[in-house]
Design an enzyme around this catalytic site. Structure first.
Site, PDB file in Angstrom:
ATOM      1  N   GLY A  87       0.853  -1.192   0.000  1.00 46.51           N
ATOM      2  CA  GLY A  87       0.000   0.000   0.000  1.00 46.51           C
ATOM      3  C   GLY A  87       0.881   1.232   0.000  1.00 46.51           C
ATOM      4  O   GLY A  87       2.038   1.198  -0.433  1.00 46.51           O
ATOM      5  N   VAL A 111       2.346   2.870   2.507  1.00 47.60           N
ATOM      6  CA  VAL A 111       3.564   2.744   3.320  1.00 47.60           C
ATOM      7  C   VAL A 111       4.507   1.700   2.719  1.00 47.60           C
ATOM      8  O   VAL A 111       5.716   1.930   2.600  1.00 47.60           O
ATOM      9  CB  VAL A 111       3.212   2.392   4.784  1.00 47.60           C
ATOM     10  CG1 VAL A 111       4.475   2.129   5.591  1.00 47.60           C
ATOM     11  CG2 VAL A 111       2.396   3.513   5.415  1.00 47.60           C
ATOM     12  N   ARG A 146      -1.796  -8.713  -3.065  1.00 45.21           N
ATOM     13  CA  ARG A 146      -2.961  -9.486  -3.492  1.00 45.21           C
ATOM     14  C   ARG A 146      -3.168  -9.323  -4.986  1.00 45.21           C
ATOM     15  O   ARG A 146      -3.475 -10.254  -5.691  1.00 45.21           O
ATOM     16  CB  ARG A 146      -4.210  -8.977  -2.752  1.00 45.21           C
ATOM     17  CG  ARG A 146      -4.709  -9.930  -1.691  1.00 45.21           C
ATOM     18  CD  ARG A 146      -6.049  -9.485  -1.178  1.00 45.21           C
ATOM     19  NE  ARG A 146      -6.080  -8.016  -1.041  1.00 45.21           N
ATOM     20  CZ  ARG A 146      -6.836  -7.360  -0.187  1.00 45.21           C
ATOM     21  NH1 ARG A 146      -7.637  -8.042   0.614  1.00 45.21           N
ATOM     22  NH2 ARG A 146      -6.832  -6.055  -0.122  1.00 45.21           N
ATOM     23  N   ASP A 197      -8.690   5.360  16.884  1.00 39.67           N
ATOM     24  CA  ASP A 197      -7.282   5.266  16.496  1.00 39.67           C
ATOM     25  C   ASP A 197      -6.369   5.810  17.607  1.00 39.67           C
ATOM     26  O   ASP A 197      -5.378   5.173  17.978  1.00 39.67           O
ATOM     27  CB  ASP A 197      -7.088   6.069  15.192  1.00 39.67           C
ATOM     28  CG  ASP A 197      -5.628   6.153  14.769  1.00 39.67           C
ATOM     29  OD1 ASP A 197      -5.159   5.224  14.097  1.00 39.67           O
ATOM     30  OD2 ASP A 197      -4.974   7.148  15.116  1.00 39.67           O
ATOM     31  N   LYS A 214      -3.564   3.699  19.965  1.00 42.88           N
ATOM     32  CA  LYS A 214      -2.170   4.116  20.111  1.00 42.88           C
ATOM     33  C   LYS A 214      -1.842   4.378  21.572  1.00 42.88           C
ATOM     34  O   LYS A 214      -0.769   4.023  22.062  1.00 42.88           O
ATOM     35  CB  LYS A 214      -1.911   5.373  19.268  1.00 42.88           C
ATOM     36  CG  LYS A 214      -1.952   5.093  17.758  1.00 42.88           C
ATOM     37  CD  LYS A 214      -1.992   6.395  16.965  1.00 42.88           C
ATOM     38  CE  LYS A 214      -1.942   6.124  15.460  1.00 42.88           C
ATOM     39  NZ  LYS A 214      -2.266   7.339  14.670  1.00 42.88           N
TER      40      LYS A 214
END
Lengths: 456, 456
Positions: free
Chosen positions: B26, B28, B59, B216, B220
């Site tokens: 992706g 990153v 994929r 999120d 974290k």
């Protein structure tokens, strides 16, 4: 220290033990001893083994006893008790200056000890010799505490940002200077008065020369420039101006223009090489470096992958510096230091420098100029002409009618003088130097011109 | 990427080589691949060995080919090509979500690979299982990129600040939320409009729920709380409020009072346990956390030895996150990760938690209250009485005569309403909740009361 929440050192059955010695029980050494003795639970947790303080070597036993109460048998004035003890594998070498610090470090390494140090002057002066010797002997030297106190900038540059080619480092690396400048800025106090206050508060040494003349910041910058850019820099070649000549009036004008003045250490990698400098610099109010107050340090690193990363923390003091030393002791005991040390070949005299220091005359930037000028028609035109001839364009000017004065020390004590402040657009340092000299030669300009750098 | 100054990967004679695979190309993953391929000089220098990209598993081969041009034989859609290749020892596992990410990570470790990951949701959800399994298998999991993108906060807390008992962590950990709040604050724009803008600019996902509702940031925070305090936290039990309900009017009032509102994640260790929360919070203008803009992240850690240390950098994005992944790959190849992993026993189900999460009702703090009230005599007295009965004292009040309005949706559309903003002195969260409910029951108060936390 009273605020530390921890339990004394314990030996846990079956847990490995690393025997540690401290050489030098000054302010930082005492802090390190206390953390090792009083907080054994946390050091053991982070190291996976007991971090055991076995010896603390001092010159003056009596003075040391007044500072700290050590367990029976730990305190000694004989370095040989460490040298000859093969069970001591890691030494926090916390004595300042060049000698006997250098010889002691060599002897310790030759007797098989890994070193942790906070002595930036020693590394800046004898780095290649000490690190080459460490490699020959299979030993390591950890030095997190040598730059920026509690801010772990060495580990961050060497390891955490290792995906990056760093493009620049900008740092406030001397807490004493920053304390003095902050106080001058906030209260309008004269330099000498703030220095006296800083000495009373323990922020400045009895002889603060190395701090306020930029030496300390230049030594730290030389170490960072090596880690970040692979440059081999003799710190004494870094162009540096201290804060010892700073006039509060410049802090005031800077503020009117939207800036604060800080002693800024800069390393910038350009096409033509590495720009290194330490100088009082105007920084835009509201930007992170401009807002660093008192004894704090800060570093802004820019990497080509990560972008800008900003670090801020206490750059000196007993416990912040001890925090860095303990982190290094743990890294060394765990074995991480050795791996890093072997991999990175710090200060190797065999590796060619990857970046060459650039002549500052070619470096471009903006400048702040303050002149004392005759309150006569034609003065501004004469000055503007000099700048124009040198291709320096003016960004802004401050001239206050009200501040007109007579200068009894002037060769012409009868003429009225007014301060004139000019902010320039970008120009090379060489051009700015030449233009300054020309301005000082003008009949309309009294005495010398104050020239400071401007960032952002 | 165009700004990267580096040379492609090379194999140097006699230099060791670490074979790496990337699973998931992706945003990153593509950044990591590019750094490995294009900047082999710098990764080799920091790792002391060639960092060789041997396989990249995706994929959809066609989609991957449109994103990046990989050397012959690297791209594959078969995970088995990695699993069955014993020469690949380190894998950057960069697929999001819980499954198949979890199963793939287990399979990779079972086939002898060390893992580097950026998947915070996976660690927050399955940390103990994955880390216990890694320890059983003698493998390691590095996860710097899982929190705060380019800011190396994991290494800093786990290693650099290891001398300290941390006392508190305060962080802006979600770049999307911070971007949205910064834009609302700066331009006075409504929430929905800024979200649409953030999506256009790529700062927010098509479905931004996990970012804007605090999920999120809570995940974290759970990871950081484990590293910093030894707490074993189910992220879903962290009290959290997102920015999705934020009204621009509160940003405006906060500013009048000298504050900005940020989505702040907080972990504070007190006598009675660990306070964890994620909530929009008023932060004093000029303090470092208040000045964090747009997609930046920042963390302020306070240690009992080092004092406050502040970190600021890009919390997301392709290259900042790739920077963290590469640092982990290098640490793993060098062997540092293994030492750290063995020592610290992250997320071990065998270690008792060292800190217990505290009931937020007991947590004390200051509050901002905004009420819509009847413009009648006696209103302020009624409100002040409720607060007084609950032992909450008022620090300041804003009530503007000019903003009086009629509310057509009110049950009493004829009465004039005015906004009333109250800043309280310190009170417990439980008391503030009770007082808020009581205020909402007053005849003079229309609708619900907005209650936000205040720091500093």
């Amino acid at each position: 220290m009273d605020s530390l929440k921890c339990s004394p050192v314990v030996t846990i059955c079956g847990m490995e033990k690393t025997n540690i010695a401290i050489v030098g029980l000054g302010t930082v050494g005492t802090g390190v001893a206390r953390l090792l003795l009083d907080c054994g639970d946390r050091t053991a947790r982070h190291a996976g083994r007991t971090m055991w303080l076995r010896k603390a070597v001092v010159r003056d036993l009596e003075k040391a006893r007044q500072r700290i109460d050590l367990p029976e048998g730990v305190l000694t004035d004989s370095l040989d008790e460490v040298i000859n003890d093969p069970e001591i594998t890691v030494v926090a070498q916390l004595i300042g200056g060049l000698e006997p610090a250098r010889s002691i470090m060599l002897r310790l390494m030759e007797s098989g000890k890994d070193i942790v140090t906070a002595n930036k002057a020693l590394l800046a002066e004898h780095g290649p010799e000490l690190f080459d010797r460490a490699r020959q002997l299979g030993r390591s030297i950890a030095f997190e505490a040598s730059v920026a106190g509690g801010i772990p900038i060495i580990a961050n540059i060497s390891q955490c940002l290792s995906a990056n080619q760093l493009e620049s480092l900008e740092g406030i690396l001397n807490g004493t200077s920053n304390f003095i400048v902050s106080q001058m800025d906030e209260f309008g106090t004269e330099y000498a008065e703030v220095v006296a206050e800083a000495q009373r508060l323990g922020y400045a040494e009895a002889d603060p020369t190395m701090d306020v003349d930029g030496t300390d910041a230049a030594q730290k910058l030389a170490i960072l420039a090596h880690l970040a850019f692979g440059a081999t820099v003799d710190w004494s070649t870094i162009p540096r101006v201290g804060i010892d000549g700073l006039d509060p009036v410049d802090l005031r004008y800077a503020r009117q223009l939207g800036y604060r003045i800080k002693l800024l250490a800069v390393a910038t990698l350009g096409e033509e090489g590495l720009e290194l400098s330490v100088a009082p610099t105007l920084l835009k109010i509201g930007t992170p470096l401009a807002e660093v107050r008192n004894a704090f340090n800060a570093i802004r690193a820019v990497g080509d992958a990560v972008g800008p990363v900003f670090y801020h923390g206490l750059g000196a003091g007993q416990m912040p510096t001890a925090s860095a030393v303990i982190a290094d002791l743990i890294d060394t005991a765990v074995g991480r230091t050795k791996l890093t040390f072997q991999t990175l070949e710090y200060f190797s005299s065999e590796n060619p420098a990857r970046a060459i220091q650039r002549d500052t005359a070619n470096i471009r930037g903006r400048f702040y100029l303050r002149l004392s000028v005759a309150n006569d028609p034609g003065t501004l035109a004469a000055i503007a002409n000099v700048l124009s001839r040198n291709s320096i364009s003016i960004a802004s000017v401050i001239q206050h009618e009200s501040e007109s004065t007579l200068d009894p020390n002037s060769q012409r004590p009868d003429r009225e003088l007014v301060p004139l402040v000019i902010m320039t657009h970008e120009a090379s340092e060489g051009t700015a130097v030449a233009a300054t000299a020309e301005l000082e030669g003008l009949d309309a300009v009294e005495g010398s011109v104050t020239r400071l750098r401007v960032k952002g």
